[in-house]
Design an enzyme around this catalytic site. Structure first.
Site, PDB file in Angstrom:
ATOM      1  N   ASP A 131       5.037  -3.617  11.467  1.00  0.00           N
ATOM      2  CA  ASP A 131       3.833  -3.475  12.295  1.00  0.00           C
ATOM      3  C   ASP A 131       4.170  -4.076  13.665  1.00  0.00           C
ATOM      4  OD1 ASP A 131       1.202  -3.274  13.158  1.00  0.00           O
ATOM      5  OD2 ASP A 131       0.431  -4.865  11.919  1.00  0.00           O
ATOM      6  N   GLU A 176      11.586  -3.203   3.508  1.00  0.00           N
ATOM      7  CA  GLU A 176      10.244  -3.663   3.895  1.00  0.00           C
ATOM      8  C   GLU A 176       9.242  -2.528   3.689  1.00  0.00           C
ATOM      9  OE1 GLU A 176       8.181  -5.770   4.172  1.00  0.00           O
ATOM     10  OE2 GLU A 176       8.069  -6.737   6.135  1.00  0.00           O
ATOM     11  N   ASP A 177       7.995  -2.886   3.405  1.00  0.00           N
ATOM     12  CA  ASP A 177       6.967  -1.850   3.244  1.00  0.00           C
ATOM     13  C   ASP A 177       6.567  -1.262   4.587  1.00  0.00           C
ATOM     14  OD1 ASP A 177       5.717  -4.191   4.076  1.00  0.00           O
ATOM     15  OD2 ASP A 177       4.064  -4.082   2.644  1.00  0.00           O
ATOM     16  N   ARG A 225      -2.588  -1.655  -4.087  1.00  0.00           N
ATOM     17  CA  ARG A 225      -1.128  -1.535  -4.221  1.00  0.00           C
ATOM     18  C   ARG A 225      -0.714  -0.464  -5.225  1.00  0.00           C
ATOM     19  NH1 ARG A 225       1.071  -5.906  -1.531  1.00  0.00           N
ATOM     20  NH2 ARG A 225       0.031  -7.915  -1.761  1.00  0.00           N
TER      21      ARG A 225
HETATM   22  P1  IMP Z   1       4.489  -7.540  11.093  1.00  0.00           P
HETATM   23  O1  IMP Z   1       5.101  -8.910  10.978  1.00  0.00           O
HETATM   24  O2  IMP Z   1       3.361  -7.516  12.077  1.00  0.00           O
HETATM   25  O3  IMP Z   1       5.494  -6.447  11.343  1.00  0.00           O
HETATM   26  O4  IMP Z   1       3.755  -7.230   9.733  1.00  0.00           O
HETATM   27  C1  IMP Z   1       4.452  -6.995   8.590  1.00  0.00           C
HETATM   28  C2  IMP Z   1       3.608  -7.183   7.356  1.00  0.00           C
HETATM   29  O5  IMP Z   1       2.209  -7.022   7.609  1.00  0.00           O
HETATM   30  C3  IMP Z   1       3.958  -6.110   6.352  1.00  0.00           C
HETATM   31  O6  IMP Z   1       4.996  -6.525   5.513  1.00  0.00           O
HETATM   32  C4  IMP Z   1       2.659  -5.928   5.593  1.00  0.00           C
HETATM   33  O7  IMP Z   1       2.596  -6.825   4.518  1.00  0.00           O
HETATM   34  C5  IMP Z   1       1.587  -6.274   6.587  1.00  0.00           C
HETATM   35  N1  IMP Z   1       0.973  -5.061   7.162  1.00  0.00           N
HETATM   36  C6  IMP Z   1       1.100  -4.589   8.418  1.00  0.00           C
HETATM   37  N2  IMP Z   1       0.400  -3.454   8.615  1.00  0.00           N
HETATM   38  C7  IMP Z   1      -0.194  -3.201   7.428  1.00  0.00           C
HETATM   39  C8  IMP Z   1      -1.055  -2.129   6.965  1.00  0.00           C
HETATM   40  O8  IMP Z   1      -1.422  -1.174   7.686  1.00  0.00           O
HETATM   41  N3  IMP Z   1      -1.437  -2.213   5.666  1.00  0.00           N
HETATM   42  C9  IMP Z   1      -1.077  -3.216   4.825  1.00  0.00           C
HETATM   43  N4  IMP Z   1      -0.271  -4.222   5.211  1.00  0.00           N
HETATM   44  C10 IMP Z   1       0.165  -4.213   6.503  1.00  0.00           C
END
Ligand code: IMP
Length: 181
Positions: free
Chosen positions: A107, A103-104, A170
């Site tokens: 969050d 995963e990138d 990106r």
């Molecule tokens: P989560 O489900 O809240 O953990 O979010 C995961 C996804 O939100 C990641 O795979 C990213 O695509 C996107 N994301 C969360 N934070 C960032 C950020 O700071 N920059 C860009 N994309 C983010």
């Protein structure tokens, strides 16, 4: 290396250099090598954000493996929408395989909390998560298997190294953090 970047209406400043990223990803690759060499793991990259990290991580791993990509989008703009779309593109049979989800960024962790049980249901031999970035202060699911984390970062929006702001940024080889806000 450029010190600032712009994506749409927003300004970003350099936060993690290309060199720092390459050193860390190489270390993660070696750690994975220790754990998975000879086990022919499947790296499951999460599109779109993890395409760059997956490519570098697999090269750093350097052992026999499979690479596949799946898509689960949950983000619009700079705030998580909380909505999680369905998983697209998983054609590999994961049963009895060692799976490394790539995963990138984690969050809130909502995306991974939703995805992991779906993958577990296929009865892999093991499942680990490799995330390039983690925002510990935003994490709502502390039980996630965060075995391999590139960098822990503050709860600020970032772009670069595959991560975007509404489709922009990106291509940047470094990580840039939103200025202000
Ligand atoms: P989560 O489900 O809240 O953990 O979010 C995961 C996804 O939100 C990641 O795979 C990213 O695509 C996107 N994301 C969360 N934070 C960032 C950020 O700071 N920059 C860009 N994309 C983010």
């Amino acid at each position: 290396m450029r010190q600032t970047a712009q994506a749409h209406d927003l300004q970003f400043e350099l936060y993690l250099s290309e060199t720092a990223i390459q050193v860390r990803v190489s270390d993660l690759g070696k750690a994975l090598q220790q754990r998975y060499a000879q086990q022919h793991p499947i790296f499951l990259g999460i599109l779109n954000g993890a395409f760059m990290f997956t490519a570098d991580l697999v090269r750093a791993f350097g052992e026999e493996c499979e690479v596949a990509f799946i898509k689960v989008a949950s983000y619009e703009g700079t705030q998580s929408t909380g909505e999680i779309k369905t998983l697209i593109g998983l054609t590999n049979d994961l049963q009895n395989r060692h799976v490394i989800v790539v995963e990138d960024i984690v969050d809130t962790g909502n995306t991974m909390a939703r995805l992991m049980p779906e993958l577990q249901a296929q009865q892999p031999a093991s499942i680990a998560l490799a995330t390039f970035l983690l925002k510990p202060d935003a994490l709502l699911h502390p039980y996630l298997p965060l075995d391999y984390v590139g960098f822990e970062i503050p709860n600020k929006f970032v772009i670069g190294y595959g991560l975007d702001y509404n489709g922009s940024g990106r291509q940047l080889a470094a990580i840039y953090q939103l200025i202000g806000h």
